[in-house]
Design a protein around this motif. Structure first.
Motif, PDB file in Angstrom:
ATOM      1  N   SER A 120       0.801  -1.231   0.000  1.00 48.45           N
ATOM      2  CA  SER A 120       0.000   0.000   0.000  1.00 48.45           C
ATOM      3  C   SER A 120       0.829   1.273   0.000  1.00 48.45           C
ATOM      4  O   SER A 120       0.290   2.350   0.227  1.00 48.45           O
ATOM      5  CB  SER A 120      -0.883   0.008   1.252  1.00 48.45           C
ATOM      6  OG  SER A 120      -0.061   0.002   2.407  1.00 48.45           O
ATOM      7  N   VAL A 121       2.149   1.153  -0.229  1.00 46.69           N
ATOM      8  CA  VAL A 121       2.999   2.322   0.028  1.00 46.69           C
ATOM      9  C   VAL A 121       3.357   3.103  -1.237  1.00 46.69           C
ATOM     10  O   VAL A 121       3.202   4.317  -1.300  1.00 46.69           O
ATOM     11  CB  VAL A 121       4.282   1.902   0.768  1.00 46.69           C
ATOM     12  CG1 VAL A 121       5.162   3.116   1.056  1.00 46.69           C
ATOM     13  CG2 VAL A 121       3.918   1.206   2.071  1.00 46.69           C
ATOM     14  N   SER A 122       3.852   2.402  -2.247  1.00 47.22           N
ATOM     15  CA  SER A 122       4.336   3.128  -3.413  1.00 47.22           C
ATOM     16  C   SER A 122       4.138   2.267  -4.653  1.00 47.22           C
ATOM     17  O   SER A 122       3.486   1.208  -4.601  1.00 47.22           O
ATOM     18  CB  SER A 122       5.820   3.481  -3.207  1.00 47.22           C
ATOM     19  OG  SER A 122       6.241   4.377  -4.190  1.00 47.22           O
ATOM     20  N   ALA A 168      10.299   0.372   0.062  1.00 44.64           N
ATOM     21  CA  ALA A 168       9.240   0.818  -0.854  1.00 44.64           C
ATOM     22  C   ALA A 168       9.789   1.739  -1.933  1.00 44.64           C
ATOM     23  O   ALA A 168       9.211   1.860  -3.004  1.00 44.64           O
ATOM     24  CB  ALA A 168       8.156   1.535  -0.063  1.00 44.64           C
ATOM     25  N   HIS A 169      10.927   2.403  -1.614  1.00 43.36           N
ATOM     26  CA  HIS A 169      11.492   3.345  -2.585  1.00 43.36           C
ATOM     27  C   HIS A 169      12.768   2.771  -3.182  1.00 43.36           C
ATOM     28  O   HIS A 169      13.782   2.647  -2.487  1.00 43.36           O
ATOM     29  CB  HIS A 169      11.823   4.679  -1.910  1.00 43.36           C
ATOM     30  CG  HIS A 169      10.614   5.348  -1.336  1.00 43.36           C
ATOM     31  ND1 HIS A 169       9.780   6.146  -2.072  1.00 43.36           N
ATOM     32  CD2 HIS A 169      10.079   5.304  -0.090  1.00 43.36           C
ATOM     33  CE1 HIS A 169       8.791   6.574  -1.305  1.00 43.36           C
ATOM     34  NE2 HIS A 169       8.946   6.073  -0.104  1.00 43.36           N
ATOM     35  N   SER A 170      12.712   2.431  -4.463  1.00 41.25           N
ATOM     36  CA  SER A 170      13.936   2.077  -5.174  1.00 41.25           C
ATOM     37  C   SER A 170      14.640   3.370  -5.547  1.00 41.25           C
ATOM     38  O   SER A 170      14.031   4.437  -5.561  1.00 41.25           O
ATOM     39  CB  SER A 170      13.603   1.311  -6.460  1.00 41.25           C
ATOM     40  OG  SER A 170      13.025   0.069  -6.156  1.00 41.25           O
ATOM     41  N   PHE A 218      14.467  -0.146   7.114  1.00 36.76           N
ATOM     42  CA  PHE A 218      14.869   0.718   5.998  1.00 36.76           C
ATOM     43  C   PHE A 218      13.694   0.934   5.054  1.00 36.76           C
ATOM     44  O   PHE A 218      12.864   0.056   4.840  1.00 36.76           O
ATOM     45  CB  PHE A 218      16.091   0.173   5.259  1.00 36.76           C
ATOM     46  CG  PHE A 218      15.924  -1.206   4.654  1.00 36.76           C
ATOM     47  CD1 PHE A 218      15.985  -2.344   5.435  1.00 36.76           C
ATOM     48  CD2 PHE A 218      15.741  -1.357   3.280  1.00 36.76           C
ATOM     49  CE1 PHE A 218      15.846  -3.616   4.874  1.00 36.76           C
ATOM     50  CE2 PHE A 218      15.606  -2.620   2.710  1.00 36.76           C
ATOM     51  CZ  PHE A 218      15.663  -3.748   3.516  1.00 36.76           C
ATOM     52  N   HIS A 219      13.619   2.144   4.507  1.00 40.32           N
ATOM     53  CA  HIS A 219      12.474   2.541   3.670  1.00 40.32           C
ATOM     54  C   HIS A 219      12.924   3.231   2.380  1.00 40.32           C
ATOM     55  O   HIS A 219      12.196   3.242   1.407  1.00 40.32           O
ATOM     56  CB  HIS A 219      11.579   3.482   4.497  1.00 40.32           C
ATOM     57  CG  HIS A 219      10.357   3.954   3.795  1.00 40.32           C
ATOM     58  ND1 HIS A 219       9.295   3.131   3.490  1.00 40.32           N
ATOM     59  CD2 HIS A 219      10.008   5.184   3.337  1.00 40.32           C
ATOM     60  CE1 HIS A 219       8.348   3.830   2.886  1.00 40.32           C
ATOM     61  NE2 HIS A 219       8.756   5.076   2.764  1.00 40.32           N
ATOM     62  N   SER A 220      14.131   3.829   2.408  1.00 43.45           N
ATOM     63  CA  SER A 220      14.654   4.448   1.183  1.00 43.45           C
ATOM     64  C   SER A 220      16.174   4.502   1.270  1.00 43.45           C
ATOM     65  O   SER A 220      16.760   4.238   2.332  1.00 43.45           O
ATOM     66  CB  SER A 220      14.076   5.855   0.980  1.00 43.45           C
ATOM     67  OG  SER A 220      14.538   6.741   1.971  1.00 43.45           O
ATOM     68  N   PHE A 287      12.567   8.374   7.129  1.00 43.25           N
ATOM     69  CA  PHE A 287      11.870   7.540   6.137  1.00 43.25           C
ATOM     70  C   PHE A 287      12.453   7.805   4.741  1.00 43.25           C
ATOM     71  O   PHE A 287      12.675   6.896   3.979  1.00 43.25           O
ATOM     72  CB  PHE A 287      10.373   7.897   6.062  1.00 43.25           C
ATOM     73  CG  PHE A 287       9.552   7.467   7.239  1.00 43.25           C
ATOM     74  CD1 PHE A 287       9.324   6.124   7.502  1.00 43.25           C
ATOM     75  CD2 PHE A 287       8.958   8.410   8.077  1.00 43.25           C
ATOM     76  CE1 PHE A 287       8.536   5.724   8.570  1.00 43.25           C
ATOM     77  CE2 PHE A 287       8.168   8.020   9.147  1.00 43.25           C
ATOM     78  CZ  PHE A 287       7.959   6.675   9.390  1.00 43.25           C
ATOM     79  N   HIS A 288      12.682   9.115   4.441  1.00 41.81           N
ATOM     80  CA  HIS A 288      12.926   9.491   3.049  1.00 41.81           C
ATOM     81  C   HIS A 288      14.214  10.284   2.838  1.00 41.81           C
ATOM     82  O   HIS A 288      14.440  11.288   3.524  1.00 41.81           O
ATOM     83  CB  HIS A 288      11.756  10.328   2.526  1.00 41.81           C
ATOM     84  CG  HIS A 288      10.459   9.598   2.587  1.00 41.81           C
ATOM     85  ND1 HIS A 288       9.424   9.987   3.395  1.00 41.81           N
ATOM     86  CD2 HIS A 288      10.056   8.471   1.950  1.00 41.81           C
ATOM     87  CE1 HIS A 288       8.430   9.127   3.251  1.00 41.81           C
ATOM     88  NE2 HIS A 288       8.783   8.200   2.390  1.00 41.81           N
ATOM     89  N   THR A 289      14.977   9.837   1.879  1.00 41.07           N
ATOM     90  CA  THR A 289      16.058  10.666   1.359  1.00 41.07           C
ATOM     91  C   THR A 289      15.444  11.568   0.276  1.00 41.07           C
ATOM     92  O   THR A 289      14.344  11.296  -0.218  1.00 41.07           O
ATOM     93  CB  THR A 289      17.148   9.806   0.709  1.00 41.07           C
ATOM     94  OG1 THR A 289      16.524   8.995  -0.281  1.00 41.07           O
ATOM     95  CG2 THR A 289      17.834   8.929   1.739  1.00 41.07           C
ATOM     96  N   LEU A 466      -0.128   7.789   0.166  1.00 41.50           N
ATOM     97  CA  LEU A 466       1.315   7.844   0.418  1.00 41.50           C
ATOM     98  C   LEU A 466       2.074   8.332  -0.811  1.00 41.50           C
ATOM     99  O   LEU A 466       2.307   9.516  -0.939  1.00 41.50           O
ATOM    100  CB  LEU A 466       1.795   6.476   0.899  1.00 41.50           C
ATOM    101  CG  LEU A 466       1.433   6.198   2.371  1.00 41.50           C
ATOM    102  CD1 LEU A 466       1.577   4.728   2.718  1.00 41.50           C
ATOM    103  CD2 LEU A 466       2.299   7.036   3.295  1.00 41.50           C
ATOM    104  N   HIS A 467       2.418   7.418  -1.726  1.00 37.31           N
ATOM    105  CA  HIS A 467       3.315   7.831  -2.812  1.00 37.31           C
ATOM    106  C   HIS A 467       2.732   7.540  -4.195  1.00 37.31           C
ATOM    107  O   HIS A 467       1.895   6.652  -4.358  1.00 37.31           O
ATOM    108  CB  HIS A 467       4.640   7.088  -2.694  1.00 37.31           C
ATOM    109  CG  HIS A 467       5.354   7.366  -1.415  1.00 37.31           C
ATOM    110  ND1 HIS A 467       5.914   8.577  -1.124  1.00 37.31           N
ATOM    111  CD2 HIS A 467       5.596   6.582  -0.333  1.00 37.31           C
ATOM    112  CE1 HIS A 467       6.484   8.530   0.069  1.00 37.31           C
ATOM    113  NE2 HIS A 467       6.297   7.327   0.572  1.00 37.31           N
ATOM    114  N   GLY A 468       3.277   8.260  -5.164  1.00 38.57           N
ATOM    115  CA  GLY A 468       2.873   8.040  -6.548  1.00 38.57           C
ATOM    116  C   GLY A 468       3.952   8.526  -7.488  1.00 38.57           C
ATOM    117  O   GLY A 468       5.020   8.994  -7.069  1.00 38.57           O
TER     118      GLY A 468
HETATM  119 FE   LIG Z   1       7.845   6.512   1.683  1.00 37.50          FE
END
Ligand SMILES: [Fe+2]
Length: 473
Positions: A120-122, A168-170, A218-220, A287-289, A466-468
């Motif tokens: 459900s994240v990205s 979730a973030h490549s 880890f998330h990103s 969470f995010h870079t 969340l993301h798109g």
């Molecule tokens: Fe995220």
């Protein structure tokens, strides 16, 4: 706090044309695909945490000055099992599965490997294929046009399904067209395998690995011309608690423990050789870079930094409804400056305006840049969550905001104008929940000054999500 923000979307929306206020620029043509939690209960059972809501995929298509919208629930295994049983069938971030299962049943399923297919994240689009993703390595493919779920992507490589974690973030390098991620294998120690994902087939190829004392959250990641950067933050997973989480009635987030004494480690993985150089800083959570780049002997990494992970507990739905979010628990834009010669890491605060869910001009990926967009919090007399869009000028410190009372924007995405003359020549897209109109709209802002260009109203309310990504035609 108006609970419409956390009210489930009851129905999918068939393709419909949206009413437009303002004028959509003629050059803007493409599809905004977004993912996010949209259903927060199953029958009489409630999902507890904002991250636990079942995924809904949204698509805003822009062409010839018009906007259309459609949505579909992601038919993940979690969603199908739970909605057909009218019962919560799987553990998740803040929710315990089978809330009424007997101790006997829980004991015999205690050893089951945790599964979490509610991606459900990205989203991740490789070539013509697109999938919903989360921090678990399950990827659920769906059709780009119809949004119909195709199914879980199966891997027959050396990793199989043993490596259950993946961010979730490549990271994507637009120049080399390489996609980077990491797979984490749960165990008493941390086992991380760094991979490149094929642009067309989702095939995963390892290019390095790391053994760490513990598995950490880890998330990103960050990416520069020479390095894939894995940031090991001191939020440790207790593997035994995870494996017995069902028996212990322990949601996933309660299996992670903050160990600030370990500091935060930056592992710079050479993109070709996989060789790793490690640098340590004072502890922080993120969470995010945003972006990263190299400058003479330094590697510079911008990220949305928190003092600790307490924001995760702040995102339980009951707590959010009661307290909202406070400025003290928000992320702030920082730059981590790693000196490759001296081995020091300086953490430099770039702004005191809160910001997370960041975006920037992707043409500046892995290069020096100046503008960061994100979601921030303006504190008011009311209980609030992220309620404003923010633009930070890194070199001058200048901050611009878009704020309207009773309107809750989502992650902003920067779309560059064709042949744009400056880094911020383009448009910001954000889906905004309008509490008074009880519906949501796609907002278009001039990225230079955050002035409004247009709104396209959807016939339904949409949770913040969340993301798109925006895929330009
Ligand atoms: Fe995220």
């Amino acid at each position: 706090m108006d609970s419409l923000i956390y009210t489930s979307v009851e129905k999918e929306t068939s393709n419909c044309n949206l009413d437009i206020e303002g004028q959509i620029p003629e050059w803007l043509s493409g599809d905004l695909i977004r993912n996010g939690p949209a259903k927060f209960e199953v029958g009489e059972y409630k999902l507890n945490h904002w991250f636990d809501g079942f995924s809904m995929i949204h698509k805003f298509s822009i062409q010839d000055g018009k906007v259309s919208y459609k949505s579909k629930f992601l038919q993940s295994k979690d969603y199908i099992k739970s909605t057909s049983a009218n019962y919560i069938k799987n553990r998740s971030w803040g929710t315990v599965a089978d809330p009424c299962a007997s101790i006997f049943n829980k004991f015999f399923s205690a050893f089951s490997k945790p599964e979490a297919s509610n991606a459900s994240v990205s989203i991740l689009k490789n070539g013509n294929r697109i999938a919903a993703v989360s921090d678990f390595s399950y990827m659920v493919e769906f059709d780009f046009n119809s949004l119909e779920t195709i199914g879980e992507i199966k891997f027959s490589d050396q990793f199989g399904n043993d490596y259950m974690f993946s961010a979730a973030h490549s990271c994507y390098d637009p120049e080399t067209k390489e996609v980077f991620n990491c797979l984490g294998k749960p165990g008493p120690k941390g086992n991380f395998s760094f991979i490149k994902i094929s642009e067309s087939t989702f095939e995963r190829k390892p290019f390095g690995s790391l053994s760490a004392p513990k598995h950490t959250y880890f998330h990103s990641y960050a990416l520069t011309k020479n390095y894939f950067i894995f940031i090991e933050q001191p939020l440790e997973l207790n593997i035994w608690q995870l494996m017995f989480s069902r028996f212990l009635n322990r949601p996933y987030e309660a299996c992670y423990h903050w160990k600030p004494e370990n500091g935060t480690k930056f592992h710079l993985v050479n993109r070709i050789s996989g060789k790793i150089k490690t640098f340590k800083s004072s502890p922080f959570f993120f969470f995010h870079t945003v972006n990263a780049f190299e400058e003479s002997d330094e590697v510079l990494i911008d990220l949305c930094l928190y003092n600790d992970p307490s924001v995760i507990k702040d995102l339980y739905l009951d707590k959010l409804k009661q307290n909202g979010l406070k400025k003290e628990s928000m992320g702030l834009l920082y730059r981590a400056k790693i000196n490759l010669k001296t081995g020091t890491v300086d953490l430099i605060q770039l702004s005191d305006t809160s910001l997370d869910l960041p975006s920037f001009n992707m043409k500046r990926s892995c290069k020096s840049y100046n503008f960061v967009y994100g979601l921030g919090l303006k504190e008011t007399q009311n209980i609030e969550v992220n309620n404003q869009l923010v633009k930070i000028d890194i070199s001058s410190g200048d901050v611009k905001v878009w704020y309207h009372k009773d309107m809750y924007p989502s992650e902003p995405l920067f779309v560059a104008a064709p042949g744009g003359s400056s880094e911020d020549d383009g448009i910001i897209l954000s889906v905004v929940l309008d509490i008074q109109k009880q519906s949501s709209f796609l907002l278009l802002l001039n990225a230079a000054d955050l002035t409004e260009i247009a709104r396209a109203y959807a016939p339904v309310h949409l949770p913040i999500g969340l993301h798109g990504m925006f895929y330009q035609k």
